[in-house]
Design a protein around this motif. Structure first.
Motif, PDB file in Angstrom:
ATOM      1  N   ILE A   1      55.207  82.494  75.303  1.00 33.74           N
ATOM      2  CA  ILE A   1      55.475  83.585  74.350  1.00 33.74           C
ATOM      3  C   ILE A   1      55.790  83.012  72.973  1.00 33.74           C
ATOM      4  O   ILE A   1      55.299  83.494  71.952  1.00 33.74           O
ATOM      5  N   GLY A   2      56.597  81.952  72.943  1.00 32.71           N
ATOM      6  CA  GLY A   2      56.921  81.310  71.664  1.00 32.71           C
ATOM      7  C   GLY A   2      55.687  80.761  70.970  1.00 32.71           C
ATOM      8  O   GLY A   2      55.518  80.902  69.756  1.00 32.71           O
ATOM      9  N   ALA A   3      54.808  80.139  71.746  1.00 33.40           N
ATOM     10  CA  ALA A   3      53.574  79.596  71.170  1.00 33.40           C
ATOM     11  C   ALA A   3      52.690  80.711  70.638  1.00 33.40           C
ATOM     12  O   ALA A   3      52.074  80.574  69.584  1.00 33.40           O
TER      13      ALA A   3
ATOM     14  N   ALA B   1      54.115  81.848  67.372  1.00 31.07           N
ATOM     15  CA  ALA B   1      54.011  80.808  66.350  1.00 31.07           C
ATOM     16  C   ALA B   1      52.590  80.659  65.820  1.00 31.07           C
ATOM     17  O   ALA B   1      52.381  80.464  64.626  1.00 31.07           O
ATOM     18  N   PHE B   2      51.604  80.795  66.699  1.00 30.11           N
ATOM     19  CA  PHE B   2      50.232  80.534  66.284  1.00 30.11           C
ATOM     20  C   PHE B   2      49.414  81.776  65.976  1.00 30.11           C
ATOM     21  O   PHE B   2      48.580  81.767  65.090  1.00 30.11           O
TER      22      PHE B   2
ATOM     23  N   SER C   1      49.772  84.290  61.949  1.00 31.65           N
ATOM     24  CA  SER C   1      48.560  84.240  61.142  1.00 31.65           C
ATOM     25  C   SER C   1      48.295  85.555  60.431  1.00 31.65           C
ATOM     26  O   SER C   1      47.640  85.584  59.412  1.00 31.65           O
ATOM     27  N   SER C   2      48.816  86.682  60.938  1.00 29.53           N
ATOM     28  CA  SER C   2      48.603  87.962  60.265  1.00 29.53           C
ATOM     29  C   SER C   2      49.357  88.017  58.941  1.00 29.53           C
ATOM     30  O   SER C   2      48.929  88.667  58.005  1.00 29.53           O
ATOM     31  N   ASP C   3      50.497  87.321  58.855  1.00 31.56           N
ATOM     32  CA  ASP C   3      51.234  87.275  57.598  1.00 31.56           C
ATOM     33  C   ASP C   3      50.456  86.504  56.545  1.00 31.56           C
ATOM     34  O   ASP C   3      50.508  86.825  55.371  1.00 31.56           O
ATOM     35  N   GLU C   4      49.737  85.476  56.963  1.00 33.16           N
ATOM     36  CA  GLU C   4      48.966  84.678  56.020  1.00 33.16           C
ATOM     37  C   GLU C   4      47.769  85.459  55.491  1.00 33.16           C
ATOM     38  O   GLU C   4      47.351  85.277  54.362  1.00 33.16           O
ATOM     39  N   SER C   5      47.211  86.355  56.320  1.00 35.03           N
ATOM     40  CA  SER C   5      46.037  87.111  55.889  1.00 35.03           C
ATOM     41  C   SER C   5      46.414  88.291  54.997  1.00 35.03           C
ATOM     42  O   SER C   5      45.561  88.853  54.336  1.00 35.03           O
ATOM     43  N   ALA C   6      47.692  88.680  54.986  1.00 39.70           N
ATOM     44  CA  ALA C   6      48.116  89.767  54.112  1.00 39.70           C
ATOM     45  C   ALA C   6      48.015  89.308  52.665  1.00 39.70           C
ATOM     46  O   ALA C   6      48.461  88.228  52.308  1.00 39.70           O
ATOM     47  N   LYS C   7      47.409  90.170  51.850  1.00 40.15           N
ATOM     48  CA  LYS C   7      47.224  89.761  50.462  1.00 40.15           C
ATOM     49  C   LYS C   7      48.534  89.891  49.699  1.00 40.15           C
ATOM     50  O   LYS C   7      49.331  90.792  49.949  1.00 40.15           O
ATOM     51  N   PRO C   8      48.770  89.011  48.758  1.00 42.82           N
ATOM     52  CA  PRO C   8      50.024  89.040  48.013  1.00 42.82           C
ATOM     53  C   PRO C   8      50.071  90.229  47.060  1.00 42.82           C
ATOM     54  O   PRO C   8      49.041  90.786  46.676  1.00 42.82           O
ATOM     55  N   GLU C   9      51.270  90.615  46.709  1.00 44.44           N
ATOM     56  CA  GLU C   9      51.461  91.709  45.759  1.00 44.44           C
ATOM     57  C   GLU C   9      50.902  91.298  44.392  1.00 44.44           C
ATOM     58  O   GLU C   9      51.102  90.173  43.949  1.00 44.44           O
TER      59      GLU C   9
END
Length: 154
Positions: free
Chosen positions: A37-39, A42-43, A47-55
């Motif tokens: 679950i931790g892995a 983590a992986f 990754s969904s946070d990284e794909s969110a475009k910045p304000e």
């Protein structure tokens, strides 16, 4: 009788060994499941946070000239808007698209549809969404907001 007592001790020892083995197996299963679950978080979930475009970062506000729009029943709306640009705008934003959207959205509306501030804010939110979409190209948003600088109904 001494032999009988040692059989009881051996039986209790084997039961205690089984209990220890079960506890160890359960602990290992919990650790493996927890690690999995931790892995995952983590992986994959990260990754969904990284794909969110910045304000977008605000830049200059570009005022546009006022225009007059025909409303229903012979009434008029004199409206002026300003476009809040972002740092992604590489050059000056042309207001033609925004003014065209204003004309299309407000033409032939009833005066009653624009009478309250709540109704005007709803129209402004819809206008902002349309204008931002019209100026967005390849994930770059050169416009992030629309402001009413003049709003007169006659």
């Amino acid at each position: 009788m001494a032999g009988k007592g040692s059989d009881d001790d051996a039986a209790e020892g084997s039961k205690g060994g089984r209990k220890k083995l079960i506890v160890i197996l359960v602990a290992v299963a919990v650790l493996v499941l927890g690690g999995g679950i931790g892995a995952y978080f983590a992986f994959f979930a990260g990754s969904s946070d990284e794909s969110a475009k910045p304000e977008p970062t605000p830049s200059a506000v570009v005022p546009l000239d006022p225009i007059t729009v025909n409303l229903a029943d012979g009434h008029y709306l004199k409206i002026a808007i300003a476009l809040q640009t972002t740092t992604a705008a590489e050059e000056a934003v042309d207001g033609s698209k925004a003014l065209d959207i204003v004309i299309a959205q407000f033409s032939n509306l009833e005066v009653a549809e624009l009478a309250t501030s709540k109704q005007r804010e709803a129209e402004k939110a819809e206008l902002t969404e349309k204008v931002v979409e019209a100026y967005t190209e390849e994930e770059v948003e050169p416009v992030m907001a629309v402001y009413f600088t003049e709003f007169v109904i006659q």
